[in-house]
Design a protein around this motif. Structure first.
Motif, mmCIF file in Angstrom:
data_model
loop_
_atom_site.group_PDB
_atom_site.id
_atom_site.type_symbol
_atom_site.label_atom_id
_atom_site.label_comp_id
_atom_site.label_asym_id
_atom_site.label_seq_id
_atom_site.Cartn_x
_atom_site.Cartn_y
_atom_site.Cartn_z
ATOM 1 N N PRO A 126 -3.044 38.769 -30.758
ATOM 2 C CA PRO A 126 -4.483 39.933 -30.800
ATOM 3 C C PRO A 126 -5.056 39.394 -31.838
ATOM 4 O O PRO A 126 -5.323 39.699 -33.324
ATOM 5 C CB PRO A 126 -3.145 40.954 -31.330
ATOM 6 C CG PRO A 126 -2.009 41.039 -31.629
ATOM 7 C CD PRO A 126 -1.935 39.405 -31.132
ATOM 8 N N LEU A 127 -6.532 39.245 -31.749
ATOM 9 C CA LEU A 127 -7.832 39.892 -32.534
ATOM 10 C C LEU A 127 -8.348 40.825 -33.004
ATOM 11 O O LEU A 127 -9.148 41.616 -32.549
ATOM 12 C CB LEU A 127 -8.646 38.534 -32.103
ATOM 13 C CG LEU A 127 -8.408 37.914 -31.210
ATOM 14 C CD1 LEU A 127 -9.120 36.962 -30.432
ATOM 15 C CD2 LEU A 127 -7.352 36.611 -31.994
ATOM 16 N N LEU A 128 -6.916 42.014 -34.165
ATOM 17 C CA LEU A 128 -7.294 43.304 -34.533
ATOM 18 C C LEU A 128 -7.584 43.489 -36.369
ATOM 19 O O LEU A 128 -7.646 44.328 -36.206
ATOM 20 C CB LEU A 128 -6.044 43.906 -33.399
ATOM 21 C CG LEU A 128 -6.516 44.262 -32.337
ATOM 22 C CD1 LEU A 128 -5.266 44.623 -31.837
ATOM 23 C CD2 LEU A 128 -7.748 45.040 -31.748
ATOM 24 N N LYS A 129 -7.501 42.460 -36.275
ATOM 25 C CA LYS A 129 -8.309 42.548 -38.196
ATOM 26 C C LYS A 129 -9.208 43.436 -37.940
ATOM 27 O O LYS A 129 -10.211 42.880 -38.184
ATOM 28 C CB LYS A 129 -7.862 41.106 -38.671
ATOM 29 C CG LYS A 129 -8.320 40.868 -39.540
ATOM 30 C CD LYS A 129 -8.468 39.556 -40.326
ATOM 31 C CE LYS A 129 -8.724 39.728 -42.135
ATOM 32 N NZ LYS A 129 -8.636 38.203 -42.260
ATOM 33 N N GLY A 130 -8.030 44.326 -39.098
ATOM 34 C CA GLY A 130 -9.386 45.180 -40.135
ATOM 35 C C GLY A 130 -10.055 46.218 -38.863
ATOM 36 O O GLY A 130 -10.817 47.087 -39.202
ATOM 37 N N ALA A 131 -9.301 46.236 -37.912
ATOM 38 C CA ALA A 131 -9.451 47.235 -36.844
ATOM 39 C C ALA A 131 -9.219 48.968 -37.296
ATOM 40 O O ALA A 131 -8.392 49.114 -37.764
ATOM 41 C CB ALA A 131 -8.896 47.062 -35.025
ATOM 42 N N ASN A 132 -10.136 49.700 -36.569
ATOM 43 C CA ASN A 132 -8.973 51.117 -36.369
ATOM 44 C C ASN A 132 -8.580 51.550 -35.222
ATOM 45 O O ASN A 132 -9.598 51.755 -34.454
ATOM 46 C CB ASN A 132 -10.604 51.715 -37.102
ATOM 47 C CG ASN A 132 -10.746 53.228 -37.183
ATOM 48 O OD1 ASN A 132 -9.042 53.909 -37.561
ATOM 49 N ND2 ASN A 132 -11.509 54.178 -37.560
ATOM 50 N N LEU A 133 -6.786 52.059 -35.988
ATOM 51 C CA LEU A 133 -6.586 52.038 -34.843
ATOM 52 C C LEU A 133 -6.149 53.728 -35.311
ATOM 53 O O LEU A 133 -4.989 54.413 -34.393
ATOM 54 C CB LEU A 133 -5.322 51.351 -34.835
ATOM 55 C CG LEU A 133 -5.602 49.930 -34.470
ATOM 56 C CD1 LEU A 133 -4.118 48.606 -34.463
ATOM 57 C CD2 LEU A 133 -5.927 50.076 -33.439
ATOM 58 N N THR A 134 -6.424 54.753 -35.562
ATOM 59 C CA THR A 134 -6.530 55.934 -36.284
ATOM 60 C C THR A 134 -6.273 56.794 -34.080
ATOM 61 O O THR A 134 -7.275 56.318 -33.353
ATOM 62 C CB THR A 134 -7.533 56.617 -36.996
ATOM 63 O OG1 THR A 134 -7.816 55.611 -37.840
ATOM 64 C CG2 THR A 134 -6.830 58.078 -36.793
ATOM 65 N N ASN A 135 -5.486 57.282 -34.264
ATOM 66 C CA ASN A 135 -5.100 57.843 -33.259
ATOM 67 C C ASN A 135 -5.471 57.188 -31.611
ATOM 68 O O ASN A 135 -5.662 57.520 -30.907
ATOM 69 C CB ASN A 135 -6.119 59.376 -33.105
ATOM 70 C CG ASN A 135 -5.891 60.450 -34.268
ATOM 71 O OD1 ASN A 135 -4.422 60.887 -34.682
ATOM 72 N ND2 ASN A 135 -6.890 60.619 -34.755
ATOM 73 N N VAL A 136 -4.832 56.135 -31.589
ATOM 74 C CA VAL A 136 -4.841 55.420 -30.011
ATOM 75 C C VAL A 136 -3.704 55.351 -29.314
ATOM 76 O O VAL A 136 -1.986 56.015 -30.229
ATOM 77 C CB VAL A 136 -5.052 53.958 -30.854
ATOM 78 C CG1 VAL A 136 -4.835 52.890 -29.479
ATOM 79 C CG2 VAL A 136 -6.498 53.253 -31.762
ATOM 80 N N ASP A 137 -3.906 55.952 -28.493
ATOM 81 C CA ASP A 137 -2.648 56.793 -27.782
ATOM 82 C C ASP A 137 -2.342 54.538 -26.923
ATOM 83 O O ASP A 137 -2.822 54.778 -26.081
ATOM 84 C CB ASP A 137 -3.424 57.345 -26.165
ATOM 85 C CG ASP A 137 -2.236 57.366 -25.375
ATOM 86 O OD1 ASP A 137 -0.987 57.144 -26.051
ATOM 87 O OD2 ASP A 137 -2.384 58.594 -24.736
ATOM 88 N N ILE A 138 -1.237 54.582 -27.936
ATOM 89 C CA ILE A 138 -0.453 53.405 -26.984
ATOM 90 C C ILE A 138 0.964 53.756 -25.878
ATOM 91 O O ILE A 138 1.481 52.995 -25.106
ATOM 92 C CB ILE A 138 -0.149 52.416 -27.328
ATOM 93 C CG1 ILE A 138 1.088 52.917 -29.001
ATOM 94 C CG2 ILE A 138 -0.800 51.447 -28.014
ATOM 95 C CD1 ILE A 138 1.383 52.149 -29.393
ATOM 96 N N TRP A 139 1.056 55.014 -25.332
ATOM 97 C CA TRP A 139 1.997 55.678 -24.858
ATOM 98 C C TRP A 139 1.483 56.520 -24.168
ATOM 99 O O TRP A 139 1.084 57.774 -24.767
ATOM 100 C CB TRP A 139 3.061 55.558 -25.368
ATOM 101 C CG TRP A 139 4.012 55.382 -26.910
ATOM 102 C CD1 TRP A 139 3.580 55.093 -27.560
ATOM 103 C CD2 TRP A 139 4.592 54.195 -26.138
ATOM 104 N NE1 TRP A 139 3.569 53.759 -28.898
ATOM 105 C CE2 TRP A 139 4.993 53.002 -28.154
ATOM 106 C CE3 TRP A 139 5.612 53.042 -25.180
ATOM 107 C CZ2 TRP A 139 5.538 52.107 -27.708
ATOM 108 C CZ3 TRP A 139 6.206 52.755 -25.395
ATOM 109 C CH2 TRP A 139 6.448 51.896 -26.727
ATOM 110 N N SER A 140 1.574 56.925 -23.137
ATOM 111 C CA SER A 140 1.403 57.939 -22.059
ATOM 112 C C SER A 140 2.353 58.326 -21.428
ATOM 113 O O SER A 140 3.613 57.655 -20.376
ATOM 114 C CB SER A 140 0.288 57.410 -21.083
ATOM 115 O OG SER A 140 -0.610 58.464 -20.348
ATOM 116 N N LEU A 141 3.113 59.626 -21.116
ATOM 117 C CA LEU A 141 3.812 60.322 -20.228
ATOM 118 C C LEU A 141 3.748 60.968 -19.379
ATOM 119 O O LEU A 141 4.256 61.514 -18.395
ATOM 120 C CB LEU A 141 4.107 60.864 -21.164
ATOM 121 C CG LEU A 141 4.766 61.074 -22.614
ATOM 122 C CD1 LEU A 141 5.158 62.563 -23.567
ATOM 123 C CD2 LEU A 141 5.723 60.020 -22.596
#
Length: 142
Positions: A126-141
């Motif tokens: 993953p090329l996400l160095k320094g990325a802002n992942l605040t409140n990212v949804d990685i699970w959906s119900l």
């Protein structure tokens, strides 16, 4: 090609725009599901809130593009240039990237706050160095 020509040709049923260069693309809120923009040059394009679900954006240059709240569900963004982490940090805040392919798509320094990454393919590195992942949804119900 300009924005009006792309939208007109899309409306007429054309979907393959691979390799095109769209100068100052203003596609905010555009409905372009299934469009093929592989290898296209869309540097600085305004694509916020655009519907690009199922789009092929592989190898596209989307540097400095505005992608806030864009619908990229199931889109192929593999090897796309969105953020180089130095000059053009992408803003994908609130974007729907569920089931998208982000393999080898650099998102270093990108703003992904509030984005939906459910089922998203990121790859082995993953090329996400320094990325802002605040409140990212990685699970959906749903």
């Amino acid at each position: 090609m300009n924005t009006e020509e792309l939208l007109g040709r899309y409306a007429a049923g054309e979907r393959d725009f691979s390799g095109v260069k769209v100068d100052s693309a203003r596609l905010r809120d555009a409905e372009l599901p299934g469009i093929n923009l592989s290898g296209a040059i869309l540097f600085g394009a305004k694509l916020n809130r655009a519907n690009l679900s199922g789009a092929n954006l592989s190898h596209a240059n989307l540097g400095s593009a505005w992608l806030e709240e864009a619908n990229l569900t199931g889109a192929n963004l593999s090897h796309a240039v969105i953020s180089d982490g130095v000059l053009s940090e992408a803003d994908l805040s609130g974007a729907n990237l569920s089931y998208a392919d982000l393999t080898a798509c650099p998102l270093d320094g990108a703003n992904l706050s509030g984005a939906n990454l459910t089922g998203t393919l990121i790859g082995n590195e993953p090329l996400l160095k320094g990325a802002n992942l605040t409140n990212v949804d990685i699970w959906s119900l749903d």
